[in-house]
Motif scaffolding. Structure first.
Motif, short mmCIF file in Angstrom:
data_model
loop_
_atom_site.label_atom_id
_atom_site.label_comp_id
_atom_site.label_asym_id
_atom_site.label_seq_id
_atom_site.Cartn_x
_atom_site.Cartn_y
_atom_site.Cartn_z
N LEU A 144 9.30 4.85 6.53
CA LEU A 144 8.61 3.85 7.35
C LEU A 144 9.14 3.73 8.78
O LEU A 144 8.34 3.54 9.69
CB LEU A 144 8.64 2.48 6.67
CG LEU A 144 7.69 2.31 5.50
CD1 LEU A 144 7.82 0.91 4.91
CD2 LEU A 144 6.25 2.58 5.89
N ASP A 191 7.21 6.65 10.20
CA ASP A 191 5.77 6.68 9.93
C ASP A 191 5.04 5.41 10.37
O ASP A 191 3.94 5.49 10.91
CB ASP A 191 5.51 6.89 8.43
CG ASP A 191 5.96 8.25 7.94
OD1 ASP A 191 6.30 9.12 8.76
OD2 ASP A 191 5.99 8.44 6.70
N GLU A 192 5.62 4.26 10.08
CA GLU A 192 4.97 2.97 10.39
C GLU A 192 6.01 1.93 10.79
O GLU A 192 6.21 0.94 10.09
CB GLU A 192 4.16 2.48 9.19
CG GLU A 192 3.02 3.42 8.81
CD GLU A 192 2.11 2.81 7.77
OE1 GLU A 192 1.57 1.72 8.04
OE2 GLU A 192 1.96 3.44 6.71
N ASP A 203 0.83 -1.21 0.00
CA ASP A 203 0.00 0.00 0.00
C ASP A 203 0.86 1.26 0.00
O ASP A 203 0.57 2.23 -0.72
CB ASP A 203 -0.94 0.02 1.21
CG ASP A 203 -2.05 -1.02 1.13
OD1 ASP A 203 -2.26 -1.61 0.04
OD2 ASP A 203 -2.69 -1.26 2.18
N VAL A 204 1.92 1.26 0.81
CA VAL A 204 2.83 2.41 0.87
C VAL A 204 3.47 2.64 -0.49
O VAL A 204 3.55 3.78 -0.98
CB VAL A 204 3.90 2.20 1.97
CG1 VAL A 204 5.04 3.20 1.84
CG2 VAL A 204 3.27 2.30 3.35
N ALA A 264 2.84 5.84 -3.04
CA ALA A 264 3.98 6.69 -3.39
C ALA A 264 4.16 6.80 -4.91
O ALA A 264 4.49 7.87 -5.42
CB ALA A 264 5.26 6.14 -2.76
N ALA A 272 9.29 6.97 0.27
CA ALA A 272 8.21 6.52 1.16
C ALA A 272 8.68 5.37 2.05
O ALA A 272 8.37 5.35 3.25
CB ALA A 272 6.99 6.09 0.33
N TYR A 273 9.42 4.43 1.47
CA TYR A 273 9.93 3.32 2.27
C TYR A 273 10.92 3.83 3.32
O TYR A 273 10.94 3.34 4.45
CB TYR A 273 10.59 2.26 1.38
CG TYR A 273 10.77 0.94 2.07
CD1 TYR A 273 9.76 -0.02 2.02
CD2 TYR A 273 11.92 0.64 2.78
CE1 TYR A 273 9.90 -1.24 2.67
CE2 TYR A 273 12.07 -0.56 3.44
CZ TYR A 273 11.06 -1.50 3.37
OH TYR A 273 11.21 -2.70 4.03
#
Length: 195
Positions: free
Chosen positions: A95, A98-99, A70-71, A75, A91-92
């Motif tokens: 992580l 962020d997550e 999903d990420v 992105a 985006a990774y």
């Protein structure tokens, strides 16, 4: 008075809770009782949702891979080629902040796959799918995809070890500088203070 939650909704909550708990405690260090408490259900009810702890772990592992996909999809939306790869890498790279449970859970899946054939099978299926997702989103050649996924695994490891690092294209240089700064420290006894 709030409406009763369906078994399906509780199952979703259980998977989310399991991912968070397994991400921190691993398979062996996490009890179904802890997960049930986090969801707000009894342990017997948890076993009605998932017949075994192993089944719950597999569901959490699937959710982990879904989350990573999903990420990457979000992105790369509307991008292709190098632009998509750069956006997915950025985006990774976020992580860990962020997550972080996604990265922690991914490491736990890797660790359990060494000894558990079913988790290994799930990992092989989902890594093949992850490869295809990156390929479809970017249109890049296998070498670029391998580099992207390798950098992601490197990020997982340095995050797990608490290695200070940059992200994106600066990741390799920041790790090289960090490693050089520890020249002469070969064992824990060489540097008794926390690094």
């Amino acid at each position: 008075m709030s409406p009763r939650m369906s078994a399906g909704a509780r199952r979703e909550l259980a998977v989310e809770a399991a991912m968070a708990e397994f991400a921190h405690g691993g398979y062996d260090g996490t009890s179904t009782w802890t997960i049930a408490r986090r969801v707000g259900v009894s342990q017997p009810y948890m076993f009605r949702l998932f017949p075994t702890k192993h089944a719950l772990f597999l569901a959490a592992a699937e959710r982990c891979f879904d989350g990573i996909e999903d990420v990457l999809r979000a992105a790369a939306a509307g991008l292709h080629g190098e632009d998509a790869m750069a956006a997915m890498a950025e985006a990774y790279g976020r992580l860990p902040l962020d997550e972080p449970d996604l990265l922690r859970m991914q490491l736990k899946v890797h660790a359990i796959a060494v000894r558990d054939e079913e988790v290994g099978r799930l990992g092989r299926i989902r890594w093949a799918r992850l490869w295809r997702v990156v390929s479809e989103l970017s249109g890049e050649e296998p070498g670029e995809i391998a580099g992207f996924l390798s950098a992601g695994l490197l990020l997982n490891v340095v995050t797990a070890f608490g290695v200070p690092h940059a992200t994106g294209d600066d990741l390799p240089r920041s790790i090289a500088d960090w490693a050089e700064g520890l020249r002469g420290v070969e064992t824990l006894s060489d540097h008794p203070d926390p690094l």
